[in-house]
Scaffold this motif. Structure first.
Motif, PDB file in Angstrom:
ATOM      1  N   ARG A   1       8.636  -9.503  -5.515  1.00  0.00           N
ATOM      2  CA  ARG A   1       8.389  -8.640  -6.666  1.00  0.00           C
ATOM      3  C   ARG A   1       8.186  -9.476  -7.924  1.00  0.00           C
ATOM      4  O   ARG A   1       7.213  -9.300  -8.658  1.00  0.00           O
ATOM      5  CB  ARG A   1       9.560  -7.671  -6.865  1.00  0.00           C
TER       6      ARG A   1
ATOM      7  N   HIS B   1       9.889  -3.259 -11.860  1.00  0.00           N
ATOM      8  CA  HIS B   1      11.216  -3.190 -11.265  1.00  0.00           C
ATOM      9  C   HIS B   1      11.386  -4.258 -10.189  1.00  0.00           C
ATOM     10  O   HIS B   1      10.544  -4.406  -9.307  1.00  0.00           O
ATOM     11  CB  HIS B   1      11.449  -1.807 -10.659  1.00  0.00           C
TER      12      HIS B   1
ATOM     13  N   ASP C   1       2.854   1.667  -7.896  1.00  0.00           N
ATOM     14  CA  ASP C   1       2.234   0.344  -7.829  1.00  0.00           C
ATOM     15  C   ASP C   1       1.315   0.179  -9.033  1.00  0.00           C
ATOM     16  O   ASP C   1       0.129   0.509  -8.973  1.00  0.00           O
ATOM     17  CB  ASP C   1       1.457   0.190  -6.526  1.00  0.00           C
TER      18      ASP C   1
ATOM     19  N   PRO D   1      10.060   3.186 -10.180  1.00  0.00           N
ATOM     20  CA  PRO D   1      10.025   1.993  -9.322  1.00  0.00           C
ATOM     21  C   PRO D   1       8.965   2.042  -8.236  1.00  0.00           C
ATOM     22  O   PRO D   1       8.416   1.024  -7.854  1.00  0.00           O
ATOM     23  CB  PRO D   1      11.439   1.970  -8.713  1.00  0.00           C
ATOM     24  N   GLY D   2       8.631   3.213  -7.729  1.00  0.00           N
ATOM     25  CA  GLY D   2       7.710   3.287  -6.600  1.00  0.00           C
ATOM     26  C   GLY D   2       6.244   3.261  -6.953  1.00  0.00           C
ATOM     27  O   GLY D   2       5.396   3.196  -6.048  1.00  0.00           O
TER      28      GLY D   2
END
Length: 451
Positions: free
Chosen positions: A262, A171, A390, A387-388
Motif C-alpha cells: 500500500r 489508507h 481505488d 479505504p476500499g
C-alpha cells in the motif's frame, strides 16, 4: 444534494472528451457553465479560446494580500467506452453516496469543490486566481500552454498554485496518509521513425524498417531503468516510514515495495525514469515492405534526469531509428515547506489523525506550463476517501466516481486554507446551497474572446 455534488454532477453531464486530435467536441459548454456559476456569485469570469470551442475560464477574487494563489484545473476528460461502464460515463448520476462519471476524480470533482467554495462568498486571505482550462489531457497546447503564452497578465502576482493529484486520503492499515504533491516527472512523448528500402514482401528484404523499429521498441520496453532516489522521494519514504512505524530500507526499495504494497504504491512509480511504447504504425499492404515505420513512446524522467534519460533512449534506439518530440516538458519540483505546511495544516484541521506527506507524481499536469512563468505548483485536491475505493484506479479507469462526503470534506479543507476567517470547528461548513439544476448555456458577464 449539496452544492458541490450538484455542480460535480452537472459538469459530468457535459461531454468534454479530449481524444488528443484537437478536433473533439471542445470544452466551451463546460466553460460557459463555470462562467455562469461564477457570475451568479459576483465573480467576473473571463473566457478565451485558443481554437474554436477550446475554451478556458479565468477569474480573480481579491483577498487581504496581493500575493496571489492560483487554483487551476482542467475541463477536459479522456475518452470513455460506454459499453464497459456500469453507469453511463456522462450521466453524472448520484448513486450509493458517489457521483459517477468520466472526470469525477480527474478532475471535475476538484473543479466542483473550488466552485462550491467560491460561491460561498468568503473573503480569501490572499488574492485568488481561478483557472478552468482546456486540453490538459493532451499536450496542454490549447489550454494552459496558450494561457501562459497569450494571457499571462491574468496570472499577475501569482507565485504559487494548487491543482490535481494530491491531498487525498490513502489508507495503509489503520494509518490515513495524505500525499501532497511537491513535484512531478518530466514528459517526453516521442515519435520514432525507421526508414528503409521499400520492396515486395516475397523477396529478401534489403533494409526492412518494420523489423528495425520492432527491435528498437522491444529494447525500450525491456530496459530496466536504475533507481534514482531524488531528495523529494527520499523525504516521502522517510515520512512514510515514520507514519507507519516501520523503517524502509533505501538500499532495497524493490523488496520494500513488495513488503509494504500500500505504501509502496506512493513511490514505486517515481524511483526511476520510464519509457513505454504505446503506438505502432507501419505498412499499407501485407505483401509490401514499406519504406518507413513509426512508433510512439511515452517517456517520463525524474527532475534533474533529462540528459541521462535521453542518452539512454538514444542508445536503445540504435543508429537507424530517429526520434522527435510530440510533447516535451521538464520535470518540476517545489519546496516541501511554506505553502506545503499550510496545505498540511488545512488537512489536519479537518482530520487531526491524518498524516500529510510530500509526494511526487509519476505523470504530469498543467503545473509544468505555469512553472515556465515562475509559479510553483502543488498537487492538492483534498478528498476524504473510504479505504476500499481505488483512487489511482479511478484515473482514466472504468466506473470512475467520487464520494459526495469526500467532496464536502474537500470544500471544508479549502475553506481552512483559503478563507481569511475560516470555520473554527471541523465539519462546520458543508456547502448546502443548491446550484443550477442543469448546465448553463450563458457565458456570464465575462464574454468570450479569441486568443
Amino acid at each position: 444534494m449539496t452544492d458541490v455534488a450538484t455542480i460535480c454532477s452537472d459538469l459530468l453531464r457535459i461531454d468534454t472528451t479530449n481524444d488528443g486530435t484537437g478536433d473533439g467536441p471542445g470544452e466551451r459548454r463546460a466553460a460557459e457553465y463555470v462562467a455562469g456559476l461564477l457570475d451568479e456569485a459576483g465573480i467576473e469570469p473571463i473566457l478565451f479560446e485558443s481554437a474554436p470551442r477550446r475554451t478556458s475560464v479565468v477569474a480573480r477574487i481579491p483577498g487581504d494580500s496581493d500575493d496571489a494563489l492560483l487554483i487551476h484545473g482542467h475541463l477536459d476528460v479522456v475518452p470513455a467506452d460506454t459499453s464497459e461502464w456500469r453507469i453511463h460515463p456522462f450521466s453524472g448520476e448520484v448513486l450509493d453516496g458517489c457521483v459517477h462519471g468520466r472526470g469525477a476524480v480527474d478532475m471535475k470533482g476538484t473543479l466542483a469543490m473550488t466552485l462550491a467554495w467560491a460561491r460561498q462568498g468568503r473573503r480569501p486571505k490572499r488574492d485568488l486566481v481561478l483557472a478552468f482550462l482546456a486540453d490538459e489531457e493532451a499536450t496542454g497546447e490549447y489550454g494552459a500552454g496558450h494561457a501562459v503564452e497569450r494571457h499571462r497578465d491574468l496570472f499577475e502576482g501569482c507565485s504559487e498554485a494548487i491543482s490535481e493529484s494530491g491531498g487525498f486520503s490513502w489508507h495503509d492499515g489503520g494509518t490515513r496518509i495524505y500525499p501532497i504533491a511537491v513535484g512531478e516527472r518530466g514528459t517526453a512523448w516521442m515519435r520514432l521513425t525507421a526508414r528503409g528500402v521499400a520492396g515486395h514482401g516475397s523477396k529478401p528484404a534489403v533494409d526492412n524498417p518494420v523489423a528495425e523499429l520492432a527491435r528498437a521498441v522491444a529494447r525500450i520496453a525491456d530496459h530496466r531503468w536504475p533507481v534514482r532516489l531524488t531528495p523529494e522521494v527520499a523525504r516521502l519514504i522517510d515520512e512514510l516510514s515514520q507514519a507507519l512505524g516501520t523503517p524502509i530500507d533505501l538500499e532495497r526499495l524493490d523488496e520494500e515495495i513488495e513488503r509494504l504494497p500500500r505504501a509502496g504504491i506512493l513511490f514505486k512509480g517515481v524511483l526511476r525514469n520510464s519509457a513505454n511504447p504505446t503506438m505502432l504504425d507501419a505498412g499499407y499492404k501485407v505483401n509490401v515492405i514499406p519504406g518507413t515505420a513509426e512508433a510512439h513512446v511515452d517517456g517520463r524522467f525524474l527532475p534533474g534526469m533529462r540528459e541521462e534519460f535521453l542518452a539512454t533512449i538514444d542508445r536503445l534506439l540504435g543508429p537507424k531509428v530517429t526520434r522527435e518530440f510530440v510533447s516535451f516538458e521538464e520535470g518540476v519540483s517545489s519546496p516541501a515547506d511554506g505553502l506545503f505546511d499550510d496545505l498540511a495544516a488545512a488537512l489536519l484541521a479537518e482530520d487531526p489523525t491524518g498524516r500529510p506527506v510530500p509526494y511526487v507524481m509519476t505523470g504530469g499536469t498543467d503545473a509544468k506550463s505555469f512553472a515556465r512563468i515562475g509559479i510553483r505548483g502543488y498537487g492538492f485536491a483534498p478528498l476524504l476517501l473510504p479505504p476500499g475505493l481505488d483512487y489511482f484506479g479511478m484515473f482514466h479507469g472504468v466506473d470512475e466516481r467520487v464520494p459526495v462526503e469526500g467532496l464536502e470534506f474537500g470544500v471544508r479543507v479549502l475553506d481552512r486554507l483559503l478563507a481569511a476567517e475560516p470555520a473554527t470547528e471541523p465539519g462546520a461548513r458543508s456547502g448546502t446551497e443548491t446550484a443550477a439544476d442543469s448546465p448553463t448555456e450563458s457565458a456570464g458577464a465575462g464574454g468570450l474572446t479569441s486568443g
